[in-house]
Scaffold this active site. Structure first.
Site, PDB file in Angstrom:
ATOM      1  N   GLU A  17       9.566  15.889  15.251  1.00  0.00           N
ATOM      2  CA  GLU A  17      10.030  15.832  13.871  1.00  0.00           C
ATOM      3  C   GLU A  17       9.311  16.914  13.057  1.00  0.00           C
ATOM      4  OE1 GLU A  17       8.694  12.284  11.775  1.00  0.00           O
ATOM      5  OE2 GLU A  17      10.762  12.001  11.137  1.00  0.00           O
TER       6      GLU A  17
ATOM      7  N   LYS B  33       0.868  -1.182   0.000  1.00  0.00           N
ATOM      8  CA  LYS B  33       0.000   0.000   0.000  1.00  0.00           C
ATOM      9  C   LYS B  33       0.900   1.225   0.000  1.00  0.00           C
ATOM     10  CE  LYS B  33      -1.953   2.982   2.118  1.00  0.00           C
ATOM     11  NZ  LYS B  33      -1.842   4.424   1.794  1.00  0.00           N
TER      12      LYS B  33
ATOM     13  N   GLU C 270       9.220   1.236  11.054  1.00  0.00           N
ATOM     14  CA  GLU C 270      10.270   2.239  10.812  1.00  0.00           C
ATOM     15  C   GLU C 270       9.584   3.586  10.927  1.00  0.00           C
ATOM     16  OE1 GLU C 270      13.379   1.549  10.307  1.00  0.00           O
ATOM     17  OE2 GLU C 270      13.331  -0.571   9.808  1.00  0.00           O
TER      18      GLU C 270
ATOM     19  N   CYS D 141      13.566  10.546   7.316  1.00  0.00           N
ATOM     20  CA  CYS D 141      13.349  10.107   8.694  1.00  0.00           C
ATOM     21  C   CYS D 141      14.611  10.254   9.536  1.00  0.00           C
ATOM     22  CB  CYS D 141      12.872   8.668   8.697  1.00  0.00           C
ATOM     23  SG  CYS D 141      13.900   7.611   7.684  1.00  0.00           S
TER      24      CYS D 141
HETATM   25  P1  NAD Z   1       1.950   8.445   7.692  1.00  0.00           P
HETATM   26  O1  NAD Z   1       2.050   7.637   8.927  1.00  0.00           O
HETATM   27  O2  NAD Z   1       0.963   9.541   7.644  1.00  0.00           O
HETATM   28  O3  NAD Z   1       1.605   7.504   6.459  1.00  0.00           O
HETATM   29  C1  NAD Z   1       2.398   6.386   6.127  1.00  0.00           C
HETATM   30  C2  NAD Z   1       1.544   5.385   5.394  1.00  0.00           C
HETATM   31  O4  NAD Z   1       0.551   4.897   6.296  1.00  0.00           O
HETATM   32  C3  NAD Z   1       0.783   5.940   4.201  1.00  0.00           C
HETATM   33  O5  NAD Z   1       0.780   4.976   3.177  1.00  0.00           O
HETATM   34  C4  NAD Z   1      -0.614   6.145   4.753  1.00  0.00           C
HETATM   35  O6  NAD Z   1      -1.617   6.085   3.770  1.00  0.00           O
HETATM   36  C5  NAD Z   1      -0.732   4.963   5.699  1.00  0.00           C
HETATM   37  N1  NAD Z   1      -1.727   5.111   6.760  1.00  0.00           N
HETATM   38  C6  NAD Z   1      -2.222   6.262   7.291  1.00  0.00           C
HETATM   39  N2  NAD Z   1      -3.114   5.971   8.257  1.00  0.00           N
HETATM   40  C7  NAD Z   1      -3.191   4.617   8.348  1.00  0.00           C
HETATM   41  C8  NAD Z   1      -3.904   3.708   9.185  1.00  0.00           C
HETATM   42  N3  NAD Z   1      -4.734   4.149  10.125  1.00  0.00           N
HETATM   43  N4  NAD Z   1      -3.699   2.394   9.026  1.00  0.00           N
HETATM   44  C9  NAD Z   1      -2.823   1.940   8.110  1.00  0.00           C
HETATM   45  N5  NAD Z   1      -2.132   2.743   7.275  1.00  0.00           N
HETATM   46  C10 NAD Z   1      -2.295   4.073   7.396  1.00  0.00           C
HETATM   47  O7  NAD Z   1       3.406   8.984   7.379  1.00  0.00           O
HETATM   48  P2  NAD Z   1       3.868   9.873   6.139  1.00  0.00           P
HETATM   49  O8  NAD Z   1       3.463  11.290   6.416  1.00  0.00           O
HETATM   50  O9  NAD Z   1       3.455   9.246   4.853  1.00  0.00           O
HETATM   51  O10 NAD Z   1       5.455   9.713   6.218  1.00  0.00           O
HETATM   52  C11 NAD Z   1       6.246  10.503   6.999  1.00  0.00           C
HETATM   53  C12 NAD Z   1       6.711   9.740   8.224  1.00  0.00           C
HETATM   54  O11 NAD Z   1       7.391   8.550   7.850  1.00  0.00           O
HETATM   55  C13 NAD Z   1       7.698  10.522   9.024  1.00  0.00           C
HETATM   56  O12 NAD Z   1       7.389  10.426  10.399  1.00  0.00           O
HETATM   57  C14 NAD Z   1       9.019   9.829   8.752  1.00  0.00           C
HETATM   58  O13 NAD Z   1       9.972   9.953   9.751  1.00  0.00           O
HETATM   59  C15 NAD Z   1       8.596   8.421   8.578  1.00  0.00           C
HETATM   60  N6  NAD Z   1       9.604   7.675   7.802  1.00  0.00           N
HETATM   61  C16 NAD Z   1      10.383   6.765   8.469  1.00  0.00           C
HETATM   62  C17 NAD Z   1      11.370   6.068   7.785  1.00  0.00           C
HETATM   63  C18 NAD Z   1      12.265   5.081   8.503  1.00  0.00           C
HETATM   64  O14 NAD Z   1      12.912   4.298   7.845  1.00  0.00           O
HETATM   65  N7  NAD Z   1      12.320   5.073   9.823  1.00  0.00           N
HETATM   66  C19 NAD Z   1      11.531   6.275   6.425  1.00  0.00           C
HETATM   67  C20 NAD Z   1      10.727   7.194   5.778  1.00  0.00           C
HETATM   68  C21 NAD Z   1       9.753   7.882   6.489  1.00  0.00           C
END
Ligand code: NAD
Length: 490
Positions: free
Chosen positions: A383, A175, A250, A284
């Site tokens: 963040e 997804k 992650e 991240c």
């Molecule tokens: P997000 O949590 O808003 O969304 C991530 C994914 O989760 C998206 O595909 C979203 O559609 C899905 N999602 C949202 N709500 C959901 C739910 N209730 N159930 C299941 N899936 C759901 O995060 P974002 O804004 O897309 O990404 C930014 C974040 O990702 C930042 O906090 C960043 O630090 C983190 N990140 C971490 C790493 C790592 O390796 N640690 C790498 C990249 C990004």
């Protein structure tokens, strides 16, 4: 653009018939309309993955490696096109997008190698203390994996999950983020063309609530692999608890960069810039809290401000651009809002902090350096996920470490000093899953990626990434001719 969801090796119409628009963050114009998956589509995709599992699980590592290498080739063959899609979808400058695509292909090649090696260690004997028994472990695929990824490295984040999962013999439902679904759909097409059997990889773009959540609750999913925010990570982990699914997370970070007074100022500033402005700071592991030992503080700050002002801002396809737009209107508002909050808390803007002049379209934010940020401010603790760095002086190693470790997160950390003993000691004492010495951000398919504290659990990449998708089965044989003789005597 792909017309549909990639399920069971075919392009399928979404059950509810919905679509969502993908916006180019540099122009704010729609660039694609994408089929939106809902629970019924996720169910079809998981069913396809579950049906494909028994046969895929039984293929040899060598067979899987052949397909993984063909996927890598398929990605390389379309490198420029995929990079251009990534620029339009995410906003990142073209050279960064090309870097990502090369890394994506490299990740598939790397896991092809590990899939081959797996054949040699699929079964390993275990010495047990009773000579009447022989025992061994078999490494087996965990099963159907559900992967949910964010928007900051759309194709690369997909690869970090898809490549090890397929190498291990798992099938997967992916997804992608609703903000950047385009290259994940192309990955589905490339995998199909590379000979991946139908149903082994399924791609279901959609909203988190409509497509992500049903995937996390689906009873036929055996493992959840999530990358994204802390808030969503908590929900994913709670959902995994229902059926006791394996889970790896992650999550976010607020990574420190400790610069000791014996460092070279130019080298420090170059890595600080790279650590916070690459990918618009939407990384991240971005080193967003820079701690400089007091004797070097003024010199580093002065050069950092000077160089930050020279960064060319623009659309990702424009020549010489080093900072593109943020991914979305929501992210733009969030980043500007957090800068404002920091200033209200007492922080000073050393440079940046605004929307660049002559940019009335696109989600641009100037490279921003904040100083005097109180340790209690959200700008220091949370963040921001944008081109915003907080810089603070420190006095001595103990205070530097205290400030560095005073965070709910523990994804990455960087340390710079010419004193090797000091950097080794500080690397040991930093609370982080990844420590960079005299640099910030380099990432390798071979080395483990992931955090401690609220930055997540589990590791991706390297052999650790493969282990995420494997389980061990104990197989023990009674090898004696003597009857066991506990109930039935003589
Ligand atoms: P997000 O949590 O808003 O969304 C991530 C994914 O989760 C998206 O595909 C979203 O559609 C899905 N999602 C949202 N709500 C959901 C739910 N209730 N159930 C299941 N899936 C759901 O995060 P974002 O804004 O897309 O990404 C930014 C974040 O990702 C930042 O906090 C960043 O630090 C983190 N990140 C971490 C790493 C790592 O390796 N640690 C790498 C990249 C990004």
């Amino acid at each position: 653009m792909r017309d549909g969801l990639y399920i069971g090796g075919r392009w399928e119409k979404p059950a509810a018939g919905g679509t969502f628009e993908v916006i180019d963050p540099a122009t704010e114009q729609p660039i694609a309309s994408v089929a939106a998956a809902t629970a019924a589509d996720v169910d079809r995709a998981v069913t396809a993955a579950a049906e494909a599992l028994p046969a895929w699980k039984r293929t040899s590592g060598a067979e899987r490696a052949k397909i993984l290498r063909a996927i890598a080739e398929g990605i390389r063959a379309r490198r420029d096109e995929l990079a251009a899609i990534e620029v339009a979808d995410n906003g990142k400058p073209l050279p960064e997008a090309k870097w990502d695509i090369d890394d994506t292909a490299g990740c598939f090649d790397f896991y092809a190698g590990l899939a081959e090696e797996l054949d040699g260690r699929q079964e390993q004997p275990v010495a047990v203390g009773d000579p009447r028994f022989t025992s061994k472990v078999r490494r087996e695929a965990v099963g159907v994996a559900g992967a949910i990824i964010p928007w900051n490295y759309p194709m690369l984040m997909a690869a970090w999950k898809v490549a090890p999962a397929l190498a291990a013999g798992c099938t997967m439902v992916l997804k992608p983020s609703e903000l950047t679904p385009l290259t994940a759909l192309e990955l589905g097409a490339i995998a199909g063309a590379a000979g991946l059997p139908a149903g082994v990889l399924n791609v279901v773009p959609g909203l988190g609530r409509d497509a992500g959540e049903p995937l996390t609750h689906h009873p036929r999913v055996d493992k959840l692999a999530f990358t994204g925010s802390l808030a969503t990570g908590r929900r994913v982990m709670a959902a995994a608890a229902e059926d006791i699914k394996a889970v790896s997370l992650e999550l976010g970070g607020k990574s420190p960069f400790l610069v000791f007074a014996d460092s070279d100022v130019e080298a420090a500033v170059e890595w600080i810039l790279f650590g916070i402005f690459w990918n618009q700071g939407q990384v991240c592991s971005a080193t967003s809290r820079v701690l400089v030992e007091r004797p070097l503080y003024d010199a580093v700050l002065e050069r950092l401000v000077e160089e930050s002002r020279k960064i060319t801002i623009g659309g990702g396809l424009e020549e010489g651009v080093l900072l593109g737009p943020l991914v979305s209107r929501g992210q733009h508002e969030k980043v500007l809002g957090m800068i404002g909050e920091g200033v209200r808390d007492g922080a000073k803007v050393a440079t940046g902090g605004r929307v660049p002049q002559r940019r009335d379209r696109g989600y641009f934010v100037e490279p921003t350096v904040l100083v005097d940020v109180p340790e209690t401010s959200a700008a220091w603790r949370e963040e921001i996920f944008g081109p915003v760095v907080c810089v603070k002086p420190f006095d001595g190693e103990a205070e530097g470490l205290r400030l560095a470790n005073d965070s709910p997160y523990g994804l990455a950390a960087a340390v710079m000093s010419k004193d090797e003993e000091r950097t080794e000691r500080v690397a040991r004492d930093l609370e982080a899953g990844i420590v960079w010495i005299n640099c910030s951000q380099p990432t390798f398919s071979e080395a483990p990626w992931g955090g401690v504290k609220r930055s997540g659990i589990g590791r991706e990449l390297g052999v650790w990434g493969l282990e995420n998708y494997l389980t061990v089965k104990q197989v023990t044989r009674y090898a004696s001719d003597e009857p066991w003789g506990w109930y039935i005597k003589g």
